[in-house]
Design an enzyme around this catalytic site. Structure first.
Site, PDB file in Angstrom:
ATOM      1  N   CYS A  87       2.268   0.628 -10.146  1.00  0.00           N
ATOM      2  CA  CYS A  87       1.894  -0.141  -8.968  1.00  0.00           C
ATOM      3  C   CYS A  87       0.495  -0.722  -9.209  1.00  0.00           C
ATOM      4  CB  CYS A  87       1.875   0.750  -7.730  1.00  0.00           C
ATOM      5  SG  CYS A  87       1.354  -0.138  -6.270  1.00  0.00           S
TER       6      CYS A  87
ATOM      7  N   GLY B 156       0.813  -1.222   0.000  1.00  0.00           N
ATOM      8  CA  GLY B 156       0.000   0.000   0.000  1.00  0.00           C
ATOM      9  C   GLY B 156       0.841   1.264   0.000  1.00  0.00           C
TER      10      GLY B 156
END
Ligand code: FMN
Length: 302
Positions: free
Chosen positions: A128, A72
């Site tokens: 990502c 994250g």
């Protein structure tokens, strides 16, 4: 120049091994240790404008031949860059600052700040696979990618690298990045994936989806490096599943000027750098090449 030295655009490396983004986080001294252990350059974990805590655990799942992560983008925010860079530069190798942001202006602001505080290059994380509004959501849009890369490359003098992931329009993203002034392409990021606990009957990662890395993705990364080199021949840092010298040589033959290593550092430790460099040197000797420059993109000459 020695036989192992290489260049990625104007960035000179004593050897082709680059510590990939995210593997040793953002502790400057750890990054310096990687340089001292033999990496030719080191990359920070992606830095955002605001500090990010990241996802709740579990953030890692072990799968066959790889690792699934959804950290994250946890990082201390760009104001920590002076400290990170000060520590990392003690390793003596170039430091690449990886940036994750959502708008051209955020990317520009962090890149300029990184340059001001001694970064040798910036890497824009447009890949990502598991954070909304960042990464792959941007990299999938070649027009927006162009805008971001143009904004950053016209604002800094240090080289600007673009980290791409696997998408249907990957080649267009690469082409638009190069048009906008990107100095090199870093390929690839992790692949969006999932693992399920069959007894809990739910995805293992708190975020459900994660990014797959490690040996499982190496053939995909090799294909991507090969295609990017075949189409545009830009400087490329090949990343994905390198765990032994053969994988590194494979990337260079496909067109990579340097080779990123991530998951293998987590599994085998930093000594992997010297082990891989020794293997590359033996390969050069046994195949009669005088330097690694001679093998970059070699398969395209056949
Ligand atoms: C735990 C972990 C964290 C990562 N964090 C980042 C990151 O912050 N930014 C980024 O661009 N890539 C990140 N990556 C992706 C790696 O830099 C690399 O592209 C990917 O893992 C494939 O290489 P590997 O198979 O050698 O690990 C991360 C990978 C892992 C395993």
């Amino acid at each position: 120049m020695t036989r192992l030295s290489t260049r990625v655009s104007s960035l000179k490396l004593v050897n082709p091994l680059v510590l990939a983004s995210g593997i040793l986080g953002n502790d400057g001294l750890l990054l310096a240790r990687a340089a001292k252990a033999g990496f030719g350059a080191v990359t920070t974990k992606s830095i955002t404008v605001e500090p990010r805590k990241g996802y709740d655990t579990p953030i890692i799942a072990f799968v066959d031949s790889g690792l699934l992560n959804a950290v994250g983008l946890s990082n201390p925010g760009y104001k920590a860059l002076p400290d990170i860079l000060k520590g990392a530069r003690e390793g003596g190798a170039p430091v690449i600052v990886s940036i994750a942001a959502s708008t051209p202006d955020e990317f520009r602001m962090i890149a300029s700040y990184a340059e001001e505080h001694g970064a040798d290059a910036v890497e824009l994380n447009l890949s990502c696979p598991h954070v909304k509004g960042h990464g792959l959501q941007i990299g999938q849009d070649p027009g927006y990618t162009y805008e971001i890369v143009k904004t950053v490359s016209s604002s800094v003098d240090i080289p600007v690298f673009i980290k791409v992931g696997v998408t249907d329009n990957l080649m267009e993203t690469v082409s638009r990045s190069l048009d906008a002034g990107a100095d090199a392409i870093v390929a690839i990021n992790t692949l969006k994936a999932m693992a399920i606990d069959i007894y809990a009957k739910k995805p293992i990662l708190s975020n459900k989806y994660g990014g797959l890395s490690g040996p499982a993705i190496h053939p995909v990364a090799t294909r991507v490096v090969y295609e990017i080199y075949r189409e545009y021949s830009p400087p490329i840092i090949g990343v994905g599943g390198v765990s032994k010298w053969v994988d590194a040589v494979e990337f260079m033959l496909a067109g990579a000027s340097a080779v990123g290593i991530g998951t293998a550092v987590a599994f085998k430790g930093l000594s992997i750098a010297r082990e891989i460099l020794e293997g590359i040197e033996e390969y050069l000797d046994s195949e009669g090449f005088s330097s690694i420059e001679d093998i970059i993109g070699y398969v395209h000459r056949k």
